[in-house]
Design an enzyme around this catalytic site. Structure first.
Site, PDB file in Angstrom:
ATOM      1  N   ARG A   1      62.549  19.823   5.772  1.00 48.24           N
ATOM      2  CA  ARG A   1      62.545  18.353   5.676  1.00 48.24           C
ATOM      3  C   ARG A   1      63.920  17.753   6.031  1.00 48.24           C
ATOM      4  O   ARG A   1      64.005  16.746   6.740  1.00 48.24           O
ATOM      5  CB  ARG A   1      62.164  17.927   4.262  1.00 48.24           C
ATOM      6  CG  ARG A   1      62.025  16.413   4.101  1.00 48.24           C
ATOM      7  CD  ARG A   1      61.809  16.003   2.649  1.00 48.24           C
ATOM      8  NE  ARG A   1      60.706  16.695   2.025  1.00 48.24           N
ATOM      9  CZ  ARG A   1      59.428  16.332   2.147  1.00 48.24           C
ATOM     10  NH1 ARG A   1      59.116  15.271   2.852  1.00 48.24           N
ATOM     11  NH2 ARG A   1      58.470  17.019   1.552  1.00 48.24           N
TER      12      ARG A   1
ATOM     13  N   LEU B   1      60.253  10.754   3.536  1.00 47.83           N
ATOM     14  CA  LEU B   1      61.547  10.827   4.210  1.00 47.83           C
ATOM     15  C   LEU B   1      62.567  11.482   3.292  1.00 47.83           C
ATOM     16  O   LEU B   1      62.564  11.233   2.078  1.00 47.83           O
ATOM     17  CB  LEU B   1      62.031   9.419   4.552  1.00 47.83           C
ATOM     18  CG  LEU B   1      61.257   8.678   5.636  1.00 47.83           C
ATOM     19  CD1 LEU B   1      61.795   7.259   5.761  1.00 47.83           C
ATOM     20  CD2 LEU B   1      61.359   9.396   6.966  1.00 47.83           C
TER      21      LEU B   1
ATOM     22  N   ASN C   1      57.474  -0.208   3.949  1.00 43.35           N
ATOM     23  CA  ASN C   1      56.306   0.668   4.069  1.00 43.35           C
ATOM     24  C   ASN C   1      55.049  -0.131   3.766  1.00 43.35           C
ATOM     25  O   ASN C   1      55.059  -0.976   2.870  1.00 43.35           O
ATOM     26  CB  ASN C   1      56.439   1.821   3.054  1.00 43.35           C
ATOM     27  CG  ASN C   1      55.312   2.826   3.143  1.00 43.35           C
ATOM     28  OD1 ASN C   1      54.752   3.051   4.214  1.00 43.35           O
ATOM     29  ND2 ASN C   1      54.956   3.420   2.020  1.00 43.35           N
ATOM     30  N   THR C   2      53.992   0.136   4.504  1.00 43.60           N
ATOM     31  CA  THR C   2      52.696  -0.451   4.160  1.00 43.60           C
ATOM     32  C   THR C   2      51.912   0.581   3.357  1.00 43.60           C
ATOM     33  O   THR C   2      51.995   1.791   3.624  1.00 43.60           O
ATOM     34  CB  THR C   2      51.880  -0.824   5.408  1.00 43.60           C
ATOM     35  OG1 THR C   2      51.546   0.369   6.108  1.00 43.60           O
ATOM     36  CG2 THR C   2      52.656  -1.744   6.321  1.00 43.60           C
ATOM     37  N   HIS C   3      51.140   0.103   2.392  1.00 44.79           N
ATOM     38  CA  HIS C   3      50.398   1.040   1.542  1.00 44.79           C
ATOM     39  C   HIS C   3      49.019   0.456   1.240  1.00 44.79           C
ATOM     40  O   HIS C   3      48.916  -0.718   0.875  1.00 44.79           O
ATOM     41  CB  HIS C   3      51.166   1.310   0.249  1.00 44.79           C
ATOM     42  CG  HIS C   3      50.504   2.346  -0.595  1.00 44.79           C
ATOM     43  ND1 HIS C   3      50.511   3.694  -0.258  1.00 44.79           N
ATOM     44  CD2 HIS C   3      49.778   2.247  -1.731  1.00 44.79           C
ATOM     45  CE1 HIS C   3      49.826   4.367  -1.167  1.00 44.79           C
ATOM     46  NE2 HIS C   3      49.374   3.513  -2.066  1.00 44.79           N
TER      47      HIS C   3
ATOM     48  N   ASP D   1      62.329   2.975  -1.325  1.00 48.30           N
ATOM     49  CA  ASP D   1      63.491   3.439  -2.090  1.00 48.30           C
ATOM     50  C   ASP D   1      63.353   4.945  -2.289  1.00 48.30           C
ATOM     51  O   ASP D   1      62.548   5.593  -1.608  1.00 48.30           O
ATOM     52  CB  ASP D   1      63.653   2.642  -3.397  1.00 48.30           C
ATOM     53  CG  ASP D   1      62.554   2.942  -4.406  1.00 48.30           C
ATOM     54  OD1 ASP D   1      61.672   3.795  -4.130  1.00 48.30           O
ATOM     55  OD2 ASP D   1      62.578   2.336  -5.492  1.00 48.30           O
TER      56      ASP D   1
ATOM     57  N   GLY E   1      62.006   6.688  -4.521  1.00 51.51           N
ATOM     58  CA  GLY E   1      60.785   7.190  -5.141  1.00 51.51           C
ATOM     59  C   GLY E   1      59.612   7.179  -4.173  1.00 51.51           C
ATOM     60  O   GLY E   1      59.765   6.896  -2.975  1.00 51.51           O
TER      61      GLY E   1
ATOM     62  N   ASP F   1      56.530   5.289  -3.110  1.00 50.72           N
ATOM     63  CA  ASP F   1      55.866   3.979  -3.182  1.00 50.72           C
ATOM     64  C   ASP F   1      56.302   3.185  -4.408  1.00 50.72           C
ATOM     65  O   ASP F   1      55.491   2.471  -5.019  1.00 50.72           O
ATOM     66  CB  ASP F   1      54.338   4.155  -3.165  1.00 50.72           C
ATOM     67  CG  ASP F   1      53.853   4.784  -1.865  1.00 50.72           C
ATOM     68  OD1 ASP F   1      54.470   4.523  -0.815  1.00 50.72           O
ATOM     69  OD2 ASP F   1      52.876   5.539  -1.899  1.00 50.72           O
TER      70      ASP F   1
END
Ligand code: GAR
Length: 197
Positions: free
Chosen positions: A64, A92, A106-108, A140, A142, A144
């Site tokens: 990663r 990430l 981010n879209t969720h 951030d 965490g 989501d």
């Protein structure tokens, strides 16, 4: 003109909607590059709109950090003002988040903090939720867990399966994402202020 980099893993339907919106010269943002962790089908949308793209192949969680370094090098080349995760299905590394946050959103497909993670739609159905939703958040450290920039409820119908529910959530996500990008671009939405503790 706000410079936007978009990262995807899949079909890129939300990317397509953002590309359509930003193709309007009156829209205050432009997509400067699209990146993916695999040969994602959605990269075809970048080609269609004449937008450069890159792939940094995911080689497993053990790599990663190295993957993140290559991704970061690619992003830095394009000097975006904002990074949009639009269906990027990999976490990430912290170094990449730290480099961009709060200029990374981010879209969720759920009404966060409900149903975070990779299976937001499936988890809402499994929980028997009567309604779920869509969210756009700052990324951030965490999963989501960042500040919520926009969200909207979507009802769960009795006959819904994961596919039908997701297909009803996605148009809401698209609308929220395009509006968030526009608000950031015109200065209506201050990501630093939105992320202040
Ligand atoms: C979108 O619903 C996005 O919110 C979701 O993947 C889908 C991508 O669709 N992302 C996540 O679940 C991240 N946890 P698309 O490739 O057709 O735009």
């Amino acid at each position: 003109m706000l410079r936007v980099a978009v990262l995807i893993s899949g079909a890129g339907s939300n990317l397509q909607a953002l590309l359509e919106a930003t193709a309007d010269p009156a829209f205050p943002a432009q997509v400067v590059v699209v990146g993916a962790d695999r040969q994602a089908a959605g990269l075809a949308h970048a080609d269609h709109f004449g937008i450069p793209s890159f792939v940094v192949p995911w080689r497993g969680a053990a790599e990663r950090e190295a993957w993140g370094e290559q991704l970061q090098q690619q992003l830095e080349r394009w000097q975006p003002d904002l990074v949009v995760l639009s269906g990027l299905m990999k976490l990430l590394p912290a170094a990449v988040v730290e480099a961009w946050s709060p200029r990374i959103v981010n879209t969720h497909p759920a009404y966060l903090p409900e149903f975070p993670g990779a299976h937001g739609v499936r988890d809402a159905l499994a929980a028997g939720a009567a309604r779920t939703g869509a969210s756009v958040i700052v990324v951030d450290s965490g999963v989501d867990s960042g500040p919520i920039l926009a969200q909207e409820r979507v009802p769960v119908l009795p006959e819904d399966d994961e596919h039908t529910l997701h297909e009803r959530i996605k148009p809401v996500e698209r609308r929220l994402l395009i509006d968030v990008v526009r608000r950031i671009a015109v200065g209506e939405l201050d990501l630093t202020a939105a992320s202040a503790p």
